[in-house]
Design an enzyme around this catalytic site. Sequence first.
Site, PDB file in Angstrom:
ATOM      1  N   ASP A  72     -41.697 -34.046 -67.358  1.00  0.00           N
ATOM      2  CA  ASP A  72     -41.356 -32.675 -66.990  1.00  0.00           C
ATOM      3  C   ASP A  72     -40.594 -31.988 -68.125  1.00  0.00           C
ATOM      4  O   ASP A  72     -39.716 -32.596 -68.752  1.00  0.00           O
ATOM      5  CB  ASP A  72     -40.484 -32.654 -65.730  1.00  0.00           C
ATOM      6  CG  ASP A  72     -41.241 -33.091 -64.490  1.00  0.00           C
ATOM      7  OD1 ASP A  72     -42.478 -33.029 -64.510  1.00  0.00           O
ATOM      8  OD2 ASP A  72     -40.584 -33.497 -63.518  1.00  0.00           O
TER       9      ASP A  72
ATOM     10  N   HIS B 120     -40.577 -25.656 -63.692  1.00  0.00           N
ATOM     11  CA  HIS B 120     -40.719 -26.560 -64.834  1.00  0.00           C
ATOM     12  C   HIS B 120     -42.207 -26.767 -65.105  1.00  0.00           C
ATOM     13  O   HIS B 120     -43.049 -26.367 -64.305  1.00  0.00           O
ATOM     14  CB  HIS B 120     -40.042 -27.924 -64.564  1.00  0.00           C
ATOM     15  CG  HIS B 120     -40.717 -28.749 -63.505  1.00  0.00           C
ATOM     16  ND1 HIS B 120     -40.479 -28.570 -62.150  1.00  0.00           N
ATOM     17  CD2 HIS B 120     -41.634 -29.765 -63.595  1.00  0.00           C
ATOM     18  CE1 HIS B 120     -41.206 -29.442 -61.449  1.00  0.00           C
ATOM     19  NE2 HIS B 120     -41.919 -30.172 -62.304  1.00  0.00           N
TER      20      HIS B 120
END
Length: 282
Positions: free
Chosen positions: A179, A254
């Site tokens: 991420d 994200h």
Amino acid sequence: MPISGKHRRPKSSTIARGVAAVGAGGAVIALPLLGATGAHAAEQAAPAAHSAAAPAAPVVKKQSEARTYSVVAGDYLAKIASDNKVEGGWEKLYQDNREVIGGNPSLIRPGMKLTLGGSAAATGTTPAAPAPSKAPVTTKPAPAQSSSSGYVAPVSGKHTTNYRASGANWSSGSHTGIDFPVFTGTSVKVITSGTVVTAGWGGAYGNEVVVKHADGHYSQYGHLSALSVSVGQTLSTGQQIGLSGATGNVTGPHLHFEVRTGPAYGSDIDPVAFLASHGISV
């Protein structure tokens, strides 16, 4: 117990007044009655007056309650419906604007004009033309890391959640990618040239793009707020494929990034090691 105001007091009949009139001396006086023609005319005049004073149809008021909303980067139907208190939630918002949005309620693009509080047809609003296929860049991030090998990082900065991190947040029991903690609307780049094989809703991944590369590997980009590409499109290294966001199963905005040996979930390999082998450190 009788309800007040439910019944009107009956008007005294013109005919009754004519018969029952009493003279000053107590004797009954026969007064002339209204002619049939006059009585009929009076009856006809009443409804005509009532009709002239009838209020305007309530649909006019309903139409005035509709509003128009312009989609911006990072929007999704549930968020728009909640922020604008749309009765019926995102499902009603989608139903009213299906002609504008198209067949996939998850793919809305900046610049779309949505009707809030009524369908476009009911309010007389002409559905907006589809936005250009390329989503605008709303932020100006630092240039993504690149190398002479023909690869770039998908976004600037370092990743947070590691590959194969374990926990209950993932249905497989571990993290299948990495991420990047970027704000909604950040430009997302394809890591190297390839062909788009998926561009649309990906369940828990939200809006996703999957690209096939010349070496047989695939790269995947999840939780996007807007897409800039379509299936079958050929991309060059570093080309924008969409804008980061928080669609799908997320706790905040994200970019979820994977490298795979196939196009589908479950074929993932270590993306950090793969990028490092091409001179990219994330």
